[in-house]
Design an enzyme around this catalytic site. Structure first.
Site, mmCIF file in Angstrom:
data_model
loop_
_atom_site.group_PDB
_atom_site.id
_atom_site.type_symbol
_atom_site.label_atom_id
_atom_site.label_comp_id
_atom_site.label_asym_id
_atom_site.label_seq_id
_atom_site.Cartn_x
_atom_site.Cartn_y
_atom_site.Cartn_z
ATOM 1 C CG HIS A 14 -0.317 0.276 2.527
ATOM 2 N ND1 HIS A 14 -0.955 0.954 3.524
ATOM 3 C CD2 HIS A 14 0.903 -0.045 3.027
ATOM 4 C CE1 HIS A 14 -0.164 1.040 4.588
ATOM 5 N NE2 HIS A 14 0.963 0.432 4.308
ATOM 6 C CB CYS A 33 4.229 5.389 4.665
ATOM 7 S SG CYS A 33 4.983 4.425 5.986
ATOM 8 C CG HIS A 39 5.317 0.914 2.168
ATOM 9 N ND1 HIS A 39 4.495 1.989 1.879
ATOM 10 C CD2 HIS A 39 4.981 0.509 3.415
ATOM 11 C CE1 HIS A 39 3.711 2.238 2.914
ATOM 12 N NE2 HIS A 39 3.976 1.352 3.863
ATOM 13 C CG HIS A 41 3.326 -3.192 6.082
ATOM 14 N ND1 HIS A 41 4.322 -2.711 6.885
ATOM 15 C CD2 HIS A 41 2.735 -2.119 5.501
ATOM 16 C CE1 HIS A 41 4.336 -1.382 6.805
ATOM 17 N NE2 HIS A 41 3.382 -0.996 5.972
ATOM 18 C CG ASP A 79 -1.888 -13.529 1.036
ATOM 19 O OD1 ASP A 79 -0.963 -12.845 1.521
ATOM 20 O OD2 ASP A 79 -1.747 -14.710 0.689
ATOM 21 C CG HIS A 80 0.939 -12.402 -2.059
ATOM 22 N ND1 HIS A 80 0.686 -13.293 -1.050
ATOM 23 C CD2 HIS A 80 2.279 -12.338 -2.183
ATOM 24 C CE1 HIS A 80 1.830 -13.764 -0.599
ATOM 25 N NE2 HIS A 80 2.822 -13.204 -1.263
ATOM 26 C CD GLU A 125 1.950 -0.431 9.237
ATOM 27 O OE1 GLU A 125 0.855 -0.009 8.806
ATOM 28 O OE2 GLU A 125 2.864 0.311 9.642
#
Length: 136
Positions: A14, A33, A39, A41, A79-80, A125
């Site tokens: 995100h 960010c 970037h 997490h 996810d991903h 996070e």
């Protein structure tokens, strides 16, 4: 009252960026960010439900069913993925971990059995930063 927690994990990208602000203001507020190239997490998601155990099984809820609910209504959607672009329940919202936790709560609540309540969504996070949401 019994509390039961299931831990799940997902990876997602995100960026924190307010489209109403200049690039400079976004960078001043969000720092790295706000990176234009995003970037990512490695999120750890703790879902805690509460209620009274079933007299016949001794379970609050079958944990395999809880796992499936979380996977179907949250994990496969995030996810991903790019949270800013790919996640429907975050459209039009700042993709902060706070808003993600609220969105996860809203995805899970209507899909839980009537005999249990969602107590908490805790979303890590990083190992040192997490959000807890209790539905208030």
């Amino acid at each position: 009252m019994v509390y039961l927690t299931r831990l799940e994990h997902f990876n997602a990208a995100h960026k924190l960026y307010n489209p109403d602000w200049s690039k400079e203001k976004n960078e001043e507020m969000f720092g790295a960010c706000a990176n234009e190239n995003w970037h990512g997490h490695n999120f750890d998601l703790y879902v805690t439900i509460k209620g009274d155990p079933n007299q016949e099984t001794g379970f609050l809820m079958d944990v395999k069913k809880l796992k499936l609910i979380i996977k179907e209504h949250v994990i496969v959607k995030v996810d991903h993925k790019n949270l800013n672009l790919d996640v429907e329940f975050l459209k039009g919202k700042m993709c902060s971990t706070e808003n993600l936790a609220i969105g996860i709560w809203n995805q899970l609540t209507p899909n839980l059995p009537q005999n249990v309540q969602l107590h908490c969504v805790k979303l890590y996070e990083t190992p040192r930063i997490y959000v807890e949401y209790f539905g208030d």
